[in-house]
Motif scaffolding. Structure first.
Motif, PDB file in Angstrom:
ATOM      1  N   ALA A 191      -0.135   2.047   6.653  1.00 44.71           N
ATOM      2  CA  ALA A 191      -0.640   0.756   6.187  1.00 44.71           C
ATOM      3  C   ALA A 191      -0.752  -0.200   7.364  1.00 44.71           C
ATOM      4  O   ALA A 191       0.074  -0.173   8.280  1.00 44.71           O
ATOM      5  CB  ALA A 191       0.297   0.190   5.128  1.00 44.71           C
ATOM      6  N   GLY A 237       5.185  12.362  -1.644  1.00 43.90           N
ATOM      7  CA  GLY A 237       5.176  11.600  -0.399  1.00 43.90           C
ATOM      8  C   GLY A 237       6.584  11.310   0.092  1.00 43.90           C
ATOM      9  O   GLY A 237       7.501  11.103  -0.692  1.00 43.90           O
ATOM     10  N   ASP A 250       0.827  -1.209   0.000  1.00 50.66           N
ATOM     11  CA  ASP A 250       0.000   0.000   0.000  1.00 50.66           C
ATOM     12  C   ASP A 250       0.860   1.256   0.000  1.00 50.66           C
ATOM     13  O   ASP A 250       0.485   2.280  -0.578  1.00 50.66           O
ATOM     14  CB  ASP A 250      -0.947   0.017   1.197  1.00 50.66           C
ATOM     15  CG  ASP A 250      -2.026  -1.053   1.099  1.00 50.66           C
ATOM     16  OD1 ASP A 250      -2.222  -1.624   0.001  1.00 50.66           O
ATOM     17  OD2 ASP A 250      -2.670  -1.336   2.125  1.00 50.66           O
ATOM     18  N   VAL A 251       2.015   1.206   0.658  1.00 56.52           N
ATOM     19  CA  VAL A 251       2.938   2.338   0.664  1.00 56.52           C
ATOM     20  C   VAL A 251       3.518   2.526  -0.728  1.00 56.52           C
ATOM     21  O   VAL A 251       3.580   3.647  -1.249  1.00 56.52           O
ATOM     22  CB  VAL A 251       4.064   2.143   1.716  1.00 56.52           C
ATOM     23  CG1 VAL A 251       5.177   3.166   1.543  1.00 56.52           C
ATOM     24  CG2 VAL A 251       3.487   2.204   3.123  1.00 56.52           C
ATOM     25  N   LEU A 268      -0.327   8.364   5.506  1.00 57.76           N
ATOM     26  CA  LEU A 268      -0.854   7.039   5.230  1.00 57.76           C
ATOM     27  C   LEU A 268      -0.107   6.061   6.123  1.00 57.76           C
ATOM     28  O   LEU A 268       1.121   6.056   6.147  1.00 57.76           O
ATOM     29  CB  LEU A 268      -0.631   6.648   3.762  1.00 57.76           C
ATOM     30  CG  LEU A 268      -1.091   5.232   3.412  1.00 57.76           C
ATOM     31  CD1 LEU A 268      -1.851   5.242   2.108  1.00 57.76           C
ATOM     32  CD2 LEU A 268       0.075   4.268   3.343  1.00 57.76           C
ATOM     33  N   ALA A 271       1.159   6.849  -6.678  1.00 61.43           N
ATOM     34  CA  ALA A 271      -0.103   7.494  -7.048  1.00 61.43           C
ATOM     35  C   ALA A 271      -0.183   8.962  -6.662  1.00 61.43           C
ATOM     36  O   ALA A 271      -0.839   9.751  -7.342  1.00 61.43           O
ATOM     37  CB  ALA A 271      -1.270   6.737  -6.420  1.00 61.43           C
ATOM     38  N   VAL A 272       0.465   9.347  -5.549  1.00 63.99           N
ATOM     39  CA  VAL A 272       0.370  10.726  -5.061  1.00 63.99           C
ATOM     40  C   VAL A 272       1.778  11.300  -4.940  1.00 63.99           C
ATOM     41  O   VAL A 272       2.541  10.907  -4.057  1.00 63.99           O
ATOM     42  CB  VAL A 272      -0.341  10.786  -3.692  1.00 63.99           C
ATOM     43  CG1 VAL A 272      -0.474  12.224  -3.219  1.00 63.99           C
ATOM     44  CG2 VAL A 272      -1.706  10.110  -3.753  1.00 63.99           C
ATOM     45  N   TRP A 310       2.754  13.291   3.466  1.00 63.83           N
ATOM     46  CA  TRP A 310       2.741  14.322   2.449  1.00 63.83           C
ATOM     47  C   TRP A 310       2.583  15.649   3.182  1.00 63.83           C
ATOM     48  O   TRP A 310       1.444  16.074   3.455  1.00 63.83           O
ATOM     49  CB  TRP A 310       1.587  14.130   1.469  1.00 63.83           C
ATOM     50  CG  TRP A 310       1.757  12.983   0.543  1.00 63.83           C
ATOM     51  CD1 TRP A 310       2.270  13.021  -0.720  1.00 63.83           C
ATOM     52  CD2 TRP A 310       1.394  11.617   0.775  1.00 63.83           C
ATOM     53  NE1 TRP A 310       2.265  11.764  -1.272  1.00 63.83           N
ATOM     54  CE2 TRP A 310       1.738  10.883  -0.363  1.00 63.83           C
ATOM     55  CE3 TRP A 310       0.842  10.938   1.865  1.00 63.83           C
ATOM     56  CZ2 TRP A 310       1.535   9.514  -0.474  1.00 63.83           C
ATOM     57  CZ3 TRP A 310       0.638   9.575   1.761  1.00 63.83           C
ATOM     58  CH2 TRP A 310       0.975   8.880   0.608  1.00 63.83           C
ATOM     59  N   TYR A 315       2.180   1.669  -3.572  1.00 62.92           N
ATOM     60  CA  TYR A 315       1.116   2.203  -4.416  1.00 62.92           C
ATOM     61  C   TYR A 315       0.932   3.703  -4.179  1.00 62.92           C
ATOM     62  O   TYR A 315       0.857   4.492  -5.117  1.00 62.92           O
ATOM     63  CB  TYR A 315      -0.201   1.467  -4.161  1.00 62.92           C
ATOM     64  CG  TYR A 315      -1.350   2.091  -4.910  1.00 62.92           C
ATOM     65  CD1 TYR A 315      -1.593   1.762  -6.236  1.00 62.92           C
ATOM     66  CD2 TYR A 315      -2.169   3.044  -4.312  1.00 62.92           C
ATOM     67  CE1 TYR A 315      -2.612   2.347  -6.951  1.00 62.92           C
ATOM     68  CE2 TYR A 315      -3.203   3.643  -5.013  1.00 62.92           C
ATOM     69  CZ  TYR A 315      -3.420   3.288  -6.330  1.00 62.92           C
ATOM     70  OH  TYR A 315      -4.433   3.891  -7.024  1.00 62.92           O
ATOM     71  N   ALA A 316       0.867   4.085  -2.910  1.00 60.60           N
ATOM     72  CA  ALA A 316       0.591   5.480  -2.566  1.00 60.60           C
ATOM     73  C   ALA A 316       1.684   6.424  -3.046  1.00 60.60           C
ATOM     74  O   ALA A 316       1.393   7.507  -3.556  1.00 60.60           O
ATOM     75  CB  ALA A 316       0.405   5.623  -1.047  1.00 60.60           C
ATOM     76  N   ILE A 317       2.952   6.023  -2.900  1.00 54.53           N
ATOM     77  CA  ILE A 317       4.019   6.940  -3.327  1.00 54.53           C
ATOM     78  C   ILE A 317       4.067   7.062  -4.842  1.00 54.53           C
ATOM     79  O   ILE A 317       4.515   8.077  -5.362  1.00 54.53           O
ATOM     80  CB  ILE A 317       5.403   6.574  -2.734  1.00 54.53           C
ATOM     81  CG1 ILE A 317       5.826   5.173  -3.130  1.00 54.53           C
ATOM     82  CG2 ILE A 317       5.412   6.741  -1.239  1.00 54.53           C
ATOM     83  CD1 ILE A 317       7.207   4.770  -2.643  1.00 54.53           C
TER      84      ILE A 317
END
Length: 151
Positions: free
Chosen positions: A62, A43, A32-33, A60, A39-40, A53, A35-37
């Motif tokens: 996880a 971060g 999930d980390v 975030l 996607a956004v 962020w 993915y998030a870095i």
């Protein structure tokens, strides 16, 4: 010619890794980390399960399979609370054994933030007043004098 020799020597040293400091292995990031870095943008990875962020005021965290905290009872510990529902003054223990709860005037609930085993609230006579399995908490009746941690 001298400059060519220096350049070649520097390249050999860099390729051999002699000039670079020893590097610790990069921790494996939670999916999930990762993915998030991606996607956004913007971060900053704090650890394997956390990204922040600052510009967005967003964090975030996880879920970790190793994380077993129960309310305010930290992962790896077991706790007794003065109030029901894991409220009020808390005492926590990190060694799995039989411990006294005499630091609290009364015990209203217990929590087991360990990854295995159980914790029992017991009266002075040894009666089991409540049992918290790993990763859970439970309200207990009046009269708790000890907690028994079971592996």
């Amino acid at each position: 010619m001298k400059n060519k020799l220096l350049a070649i020597a520097a390249a050999v040293i860099l390729l051999a890794g002699v000039a670079s400091p020893a590097q610790a292995a990069e921790p494996e990031l939670h999916p999930d980390v990762e993915y998030a870095i991606d996607a956004v943008p913007g971060g900053i990875v704090v650890d394997e399960t956390t990204v922040v962020w600052p510009a967005l005021g967003m964090v975030l965290t996880a879920a970790s399979d190793m994380s077993r905290s129960v309310g305010t009872c930290a992962t790896g510990n077991y706790c007794a609370y003065a109030g029901p529902g894991r409220t009020g003054t808390k005492i926590s223990f990190g060694i799995c054994t039989v411990v006294s709860t005499s630091a609290l005037a009364s015990v209203g609930s217990i929590a087991n933030a360990r990854s295995s085993g159980s914790v029992q609230a017991r009266s002075a006579a040894g009666t089991i007043l409540g049992t918290a399995a790993a990763g859970t908490g439970v309200d207990v009746g009046a009269g708790t004098s000890t907690l028994r941690c079971n592996l």
